[in-house]
Design a protein around this motif. Structure first.
Motif, PDB file in Angstrom:
ATOM      1  N   VAL A 151       0.833  -1.207   0.000  1.00 50.61           N
ATOM      2  CA  VAL A 151       0.000   0.000   0.000  1.00 50.61           C
ATOM      3  C   VAL A 151       0.870   1.260   0.000  1.00 50.61           C
ATOM      4  O   VAL A 151       0.579   2.228  -0.714  1.00 50.61           O
ATOM      5  N   MET A 152       1.942   1.249   0.766  1.00 46.87           N
ATOM      6  CA  MET A 152       2.802   2.431   0.828  1.00 46.87           C
ATOM      7  C   MET A 152       3.555   2.651  -0.486  1.00 46.87           C
ATOM      8  O   MET A 152       3.769   3.803  -0.891  1.00 46.87           O
ATOM      9  N   ILE A 153       3.930   1.576  -1.147  1.00 52.72           N
ATOM     10  CA  ILE A 153       4.560   1.732  -2.470  1.00 52.72           C
ATOM     11  C   ILE A 153       3.550   2.346  -3.440  1.00 52.72           C
ATOM     12  O   ILE A 153       3.890   3.249  -4.215  1.00 52.72           O
ATOM     13  N   TRP A 154       2.298   1.893  -3.380  1.00 47.23           N
ATOM     14  CA  TRP A 154       1.266   2.478  -4.239  1.00 47.23           C
ATOM     15  C   TRP A 154       1.006   3.937  -3.876  1.00 47.23           C
ATOM     16  O   TRP A 154       0.720   4.768  -4.761  1.00 47.23           O
ATOM     17  N   ALA A 155       1.113   4.270  -2.602  1.00 41.97           N
ATOM     18  CA  ALA A 155       0.973   5.673  -2.186  1.00 41.97           C
ATOM     19  C   ALA A 155       2.082   6.516  -2.822  1.00 41.97           C
ATOM     20  O   ALA A 155       1.833   7.631  -3.294  1.00 41.97           O
ATOM     21  N   ALA A 156       3.290   5.963  -2.844  1.00 46.64           N
ATOM     22  CA  ALA A 156       4.422   6.664  -3.466  1.00 46.64           C
ATOM     23  C   ALA A 156       4.209   6.798  -4.977  1.00 46.64           C
ATOM     24  O   ALA A 156       4.506   7.844  -5.561  1.00 46.64           O
ATOM     25  N   VAL A 157       3.691   5.750  -5.594  1.00 46.92           N
ATOM     26  CA  VAL A 157       3.412   5.799  -7.041  1.00 46.92           C
ATOM     27  C   VAL A 157       2.387   6.898  -7.334  1.00 46.92           C
ATOM     28  O   VAL A 157       2.565   7.689  -8.278  1.00 46.92           O
ATOM     29  N   ALA A 158       1.331   6.977  -6.543  1.00 50.98           N
ATOM     30  CA  ALA A 158       0.318   8.026  -6.732  1.00 50.98           C
ATOM     31  C   ALA A 158       0.937   9.414  -6.571  1.00 50.98           C
ATOM     32  O   ALA A 158       0.620  10.332  -7.331  1.00 50.98           O
ATOM     33  N   ALA A 159       1.852   9.560  -5.614  1.00 56.34           N
ATOM     34  CA  ALA A 159       2.519  10.848  -5.409  1.00 56.34           C
ATOM     35  C   ALA A 159       3.409  11.199  -6.601  1.00 56.34           C
ATOM     36  O   ALA A 159       3.465  12.366  -7.021  1.00 56.34           O
ATOM     37  N   VAL A 160       4.091  10.218  -7.153  1.00 52.33           N
ATOM     38  CA  VAL A 160       4.943  10.455  -8.328  1.00 52.33           C
ATOM     39  C   VAL A 160       4.081  10.836  -9.533  1.00 52.33           C
ATOM     40  O   VAL A 160       4.440  11.748 -10.297  1.00 52.33           O
ATOM     41  N   ILE A 161       2.951  10.169  -9.710  1.00 50.07           N
ATOM     42  CA  ILE A 161       2.042  10.525 -10.808  1.00 50.07           C
ATOM     43  C   ILE A 161       1.560  11.964 -10.635  1.00 50.07           C
ATOM     44  O   ILE A 161       1.523  12.737 -11.603  1.00 50.07           O
ATOM     45  N   PHE A 162       1.202  12.326  -9.397  1.00 51.91           N
ATOM     46  CA  PHE A 162       0.834  13.720  -9.125  1.00 51.91           C
ATOM     47  C   PHE A 162       1.944  14.658  -9.586  1.00 51.91           C
ATOM     48  O   PHE A 162       1.697  15.633 -10.296  1.00 51.91           O
ATOM     49  N   PHE A 163       3.176  14.373  -9.175  1.00 51.13           N
ATOM     50  CA  PHE A 163       4.299  15.253  -9.476  1.00 51.13           C
ATOM     51  C   PHE A 163       4.539  15.360 -10.983  1.00 51.13           C
ATOM     52  O   PHE A 163       4.806  16.449 -11.493  1.00 51.13           O
ATOM     53  N   ILE A 164       4.421  14.258 -11.697  1.00 59.26           N
ATOM     54  CA  ILE A 164       4.608  14.269 -13.155  1.00 59.26           C
ATOM     55  C   ILE A 164       3.547  15.143 -13.821  1.00 59.26           C
ATOM     56  O   ILE A 164       3.852  15.966 -14.689  1.00 59.26           O
ATOM     57  N   ILE A 165       2.295  14.971 -13.415  1.00 62.24           N
ATOM     58  CA  ILE A 165       1.214  15.772 -13.995  1.00 62.24           C
ATOM     59  C   ILE A 165       1.397  17.248 -13.649  1.00 62.24           C
ATOM     60  O   ILE A 165       1.297  18.126 -14.516  1.00 62.24           O
ATOM     61  N   TYR A 166       1.679  17.532 -12.378  1.00 64.23           N
ATOM     62  CA  TYR A 166       1.859  18.921 -11.946  1.00 64.23           C
ATOM     63  C   TYR A 166       3.026  19.579 -12.678  1.00 64.23           C
ATOM     64  O   TYR A 166       2.907  20.695 -13.190  1.00 64.23           O
ATOM     65  N   SER A 167       4.153  18.889 -12.753  1.00 62.03           N
ATOM     66  CA  SER A 167       5.333  19.441 -13.424  1.00 62.03           C
ATOM     67  C   SER A 167       5.077  19.644 -14.912  1.00 62.03           C
ATOM     68  O   SER A 167       5.472  20.670 -15.476  1.00 62.03           O
ATOM     69  N   SER A 168       4.430  18.680 -15.536  1.00 65.45           N
ATOM     70  CA  SER A 168       4.128  18.792 -16.969  1.00 65.45           C
ATOM     71  C   SER A 168       3.240  19.996 -17.243  1.00 65.45           C
ATOM     72  O   SER A 168       3.469  20.753 -18.189  1.00 65.45           O
ATOM     73  N   ARG A 169       2.230  20.166 -16.422  1.00 62.10           N
ATOM     74  CA  ARG A 169       1.330  21.306 -16.599  1.00 62.10           C
ATOM     75  C   ARG A 169       2.089  22.619 -16.434  1.00 62.10           C
ATOM     76  O   ARG A 169       1.920  23.555 -17.216  1.00 62.10           O
ATOM     77  N   THR A 170       2.945  22.687 -15.424  1.00 64.93           N
ATOM     78  CA  THR A 170       3.712  23.907 -15.181  1.00 64.93           C
ATOM     79  C   THR A 170       4.641  24.213 -16.350  1.00 64.93           C
ATOM     80  O   THR A 170       4.738  25.355 -16.797  1.00 64.93           O
ATOM     81  N   ILE A 171       5.288  23.181 -16.872  1.00 67.13           N
ATOM     82  CA  ILE A 171       6.255  23.376 -17.952  1.00 67.13           C
ATOM     83  C   ILE A 171       5.573  23.706 -19.276  1.00 67.13           C
ATOM     84  O   ILE A 171       5.977  24.624 -19.981  1.00 67.13           O
ATOM     85  N   PHE A 172       4.528  22.952 -19.627  1.00 64.52           N
ATOM     86  CA  PHE A 172       3.958  23.057 -20.966  1.00 64.52           C
ATOM     87  C   PHE A 172       2.703  23.918 -21.071  1.00 64.52           C
ATOM     88  O   PHE A 172       2.420  24.476 -22.128  1.00 64.52           O
ATOM     89  N   ILE A 173       1.932  24.046 -20.011  1.00 66.38           N
ATOM     90  CA  ILE A 173       0.677  24.800 -20.078  1.00 66.38           C
ATOM     91  C   ILE A 173       0.759  26.081 -19.253  1.00 66.38           C
ATOM     92  O   ILE A 173       0.299  27.123 -19.670  1.00 66.38           O
ATOM     93  N   GLY A 174       1.337  25.995 -18.080  1.00 58.06           N
ATOM     94  CA  GLY A 174       1.418  27.140 -17.176  1.00 58.06           C
ATOM     95  C   GLY A 174       0.544  26.901 -15.959  1.00 58.06           C
ATOM     96  O   GLY A 174      -0.250  25.969 -15.915  1.00 58.06           O
ATOM     97  N   ASN A 175       0.706  27.722 -14.967  1.00 56.56           N
ATOM     98  CA  ASN A 175      -0.095  27.622 -13.748  1.00 56.56           C
ATOM     99  C   ASN A 175      -1.281  28.577 -13.828  1.00 56.56           C
ATOM    100  O   ASN A 175      -1.468  29.267 -14.819  1.00 56.56           O
ATOM    101  N   THR A 176      -2.031  28.625 -12.768  1.00 55.65           N
ATOM    102  CA  THR A 176      -3.192  29.498 -12.707  1.00 55.65           C
ATOM    103  C   THR A 176      -2.898  30.624 -11.731  1.00 55.65           C
ATOM    104  O   THR A 176      -2.407  30.392 -10.635  1.00 55.65           O
ATOM    105  N   SER A 177      -3.213  31.834 -12.142  1.00 58.22           N
ATOM    106  CA  SER A 177      -3.003  32.981 -11.256  1.00 58.22           C
ATOM    107  C   SER A 177      -4.243  33.180 -10.380  1.00 58.22           C
ATOM    108  O   SER A 177      -5.321  32.689 -10.688  1.00 58.22           O
TER     109      SER A 177
END
Length: 154
Positions: A40-66
């Protein structure tokens, strides 16, 4: 619904999933179910990594929200956002450390780190949902430039 809304919704969902899995993992280890706890904890880490990939991708390619809310609330939001970012950074470092200690079977240290890391992780998830709610539900704002456009002056 556009990409500006989809990415934050999906990434926020993954950080919540991660926090829920951490809570489940905590319950499992209290019951002495080490093997289930580890999975379960490994899956928790996987979910956190997926979050980070999506968040970083959005910041890099789309931008954030003001901030789109009232000007008088902006300073409070900014302080809250800084608190969330610092908390998230600490949680990530602690999470990696705790996971590493567990995988290396250094259970005494893992146990000590895990208690603190879990609490920080829960607060990070809660403040993350609050940021999402403020930016996308209560006070939808404008969108900033993608990081790559800012860097290359496009």
């Amino acid at each position: 619904m556009d990409w500006y809304f989809i990415f934050p919704t999906v990434s926020t969902t993954f950080i919540v999933i991660s926090a829920v899995l951490v809570a489940i993992g905590w319950g499992l280890i209290i019951k002495g179910k080490r093997a289930a706890h580890k999975i379960v904890m490994i899956w928790a880490a996987v979910a956190a990594v997926i979050f980070f990939i999506i968040y970083s991708s959005r910041t890099i390619f789309i931008g954030n929200t003001s901030w789109g809310g009232p000007d008088e609330l902006k300073p409070y939001y900014q302080v809250f956002l800084i608190f969330h970012i610092v908390l998230a950074t600490v949680a990530a470092v602690f999470g990696i450390t705790t996971l590493t200690l567990g995988l290396k079977e250094k259970y005494s240290k893992h146990r000590k780190w895990g208690r603190v890391t879990s609490i920080i992780w829960f607060f990070t998830a809660i403040t993350g949902v609050a940021v999402y709610t403020l930016l996308y539900l209560l006070y939808p704002g404008g969108h900033t430039q993608p990081v790559w456009k800012v860097i290359f002056g496009m």
